[in-house]
Design an enzyme around this catalytic site. Sequence first.
Site, PDB file in Angstrom:
ATOM      1  N   ASP A 485       8.129 -11.514  -3.486  1.00 46.96           N
ATOM      2  CA  ASP A 485       7.104 -10.789  -2.722  1.00 46.96           C
ATOM      3  C   ASP A 485       6.765 -11.528  -1.426  1.00 46.96           C
ATOM      4  OD1 ASP A 485       5.181  -8.882  -2.177  1.00 46.96           O
ATOM      5  OD2 ASP A 485       4.110  -9.107  -4.075  1.00 46.96           O
ATOM      6  N   ASP A 555       4.084   0.080  -2.346  1.00 48.44           N
ATOM      7  CA  ASP A 555       3.025  -0.088  -3.345  1.00 48.44           C
ATOM      8  C   ASP A 555       2.419   1.259  -3.716  1.00 48.44           C
ATOM      9  OD1 ASP A 555       3.174  -2.724  -3.861  1.00 48.44           O
ATOM     10  OD2 ASP A 555       1.552  -3.329  -2.517  1.00 48.44           O
TER      11      ASP A 555
END
Length: 739
Positions: A485, A555
């Site tokens: 990430d 997301d």
Amino acid sequence: MDKIDVAVTLGNEMGMIRKEQNVFVLEGKGSAYLLGIAPDGDIHHLYWGTPLGPEGITKLAGEWVEKLLKDPKLVRENHLREFADFGHNDLRVPALHIEQSDGSRLSRFVYCSHEITEGKPELKGLPGTTVNSPNDAQTLKLVLEDKLKGHQLELFYTLYPEWDALVRRAALKNNGPEPVHIQKLMSASLDFPAGDYRLTSFSGAWIKERQKLDRDLLPGTTRLESRKGQSSHEMNPFAMVSRGMVDEEKGEVYGFALAYSGNWLMEAEVYRDKNLRIQMGLNDFDLKWRLEPGENFQTPECVMVYSDQGHSSLSLKYHRFIRRHVLRGAWKDKVRPILINNWEATYFDFKHEDILRIAKNAKELGIELMVLDDGWFGKRDKDDSSLGDWFEDKAKLPRGIQGLADEIHGLGMKFGLWFEPEMVSPKSRLYEQHPDWCLHVPGRDRNEMRNQLVLDMGRAEVRDYLFKAISKVLEEGKVDYVKWDMNRPVTEAGSAILPPNRQAQTSHRHILGVYDLMERLNRRFPQILFEGCAGGGGRFDLGILSYHPQIWASDNTDGLDRIFIQYGTSFCYPPITHGSHVSASPNHQTKRETPLKWRHLVAMSGNLGYEVDVSKWTDAEKKEAAGFIRLYKEIAPLIQFGDYYRLESPYGSDRASWSFVNEARTEAVLFVFQINPPKSSEKPVPIRLRGLDPTKKYRFIGMDLELSGENLMDEGWAPSFNSDGGKFQCGHYRLVVSS
Ligand code: DGJ
């Protein structure tokens, strides 16, 4: 001038790249790219389009020479150029801008020599497209020289004829006695002839990535770029230029995709007479690269693809090219495991037992990989601490990562783990020990977005620490998958180890460092499947895909928004690279409710995963999901390695649809999403399929229906949805060749 010999005799023995007198011809299966060496040594752009044939090339070369003859002074501005240097009667935007040691910014690069080689020379330190066999590609290297200063400019053109892909990059070598400063050096630049052009870009924001946007290119300069130290949510480093009418099946379209994950730039300048200059490469914003005598600077690669058959064919070429020549490693051609990630199920609030419970329930449904997301390390109960402290939190995981991984493996599942390697929390042991390891400028505030700072990845000791700390966990847990990430942009791009005259190298050095760590971990753990992520899809680019063969697309897991995101993503990037998950309803980001079937069909159009506590599902929900998982396992090769066709756009429409067809054209699956119910008064509109074999008949599995490929593609077929069936009706239809 009038001595230029225009007769172009075509001897094909040199292969797909050849030089015919002073013209270079680069021919792909469905494209030709021509450039010429002008009498003053400048490289002119002559043509990029459909193949021309010998007569066509001779004609074009003749026209070019005539134009040269009409302009004996060779005013550079009057010509279509291939890689414009700066300062000599061409004031369009230059492809390079160098500050010489005497303070002048002029340069004049002229043709010096060239080389045509099989395959492709290695590109060290940057993500590079690959050749699997020397026949895949040929490379033309043009060597240009600035005679006054002695600098050498190399322009590389690697042609992959099968996909009409031209991979371009540049390198500058300082052969002079004094340092110079590069202020701009693009990867690719070329001038299109006068015309009316359109630009299609993919812009957005967090939870709204890669929204398709078309615009006319009008006089002036259009800059698509990122200044965020990541390729960015706001603008993807892929765009298309088209001329005339273009749709999915028709029209000339040119794609530009940069293999770079930091500050990038694409410039489109429409100049007088509607000439168009297109460039792509490193952003010149905040870049000043001091190049010492003898040093070499190389740009990232730009992958340019041409099609004269519209967007669909351009996407197909990119998809096949990326699958074969960008993705690397053990997972490149392997069907990806169906995963479940605990993020939206638990966020930071979990213990060993919670993860195990989710895993056990997931296993029963047929899910293959349990991924433990953020919060397993240091003392991280929310997003305000511990990044950089890559050791487990014993309060949450009393038996450690190893204990949890052993139990997950014991269930017959794979085990995956989340990291955010490039970051450090000010509240962490790492930061206490090394407060100068983050990017910063002395005396200035350190911007703590999401309570974190960006590590200076240009520093070898930072990368060594991360390599060691991360490797230890990966070894102990026998980890099978890593989610990498990156949750904030780069600000305060200053490095504690660089002298003042190299500070403006920080951002690029940082990305080179990120690539170095990725490469080292890939080599150390070749069996691990890495998935890229940056606050969702903030770093979806060819650079990351060279290390991480799949990327978390966004997301935003909402079933409707995802249709737009995956649709936009598909113009360049093949579905095998899209991480797409089924999540809870109402959705956590949008609060929208969508049926479980809908969420599945959307997520199954990429790499299927889950982002929800399946142990809380009812038996009926579990049964339904298990059915889709069984189905996905059957069709995964088709989805991941088949050809993808956008059939109906979700923009301005009540219905979206797409399909996947295997290479042999014997199998297909069609997904249809009826966003709003059809109007009762209207006859269902047929969907025209694509990519089928017109001579074959296709049977719809589970339906009493058989239609010819020709019929399905010409007339189409209409699924029936209920006008009073409400929103979000959807269907999937599997087709196999019957005769
Ligand atoms: C952003 C990612 O996109 C999410 O999936 C999740 O991993 C969070 N970061 C964790 O902090």
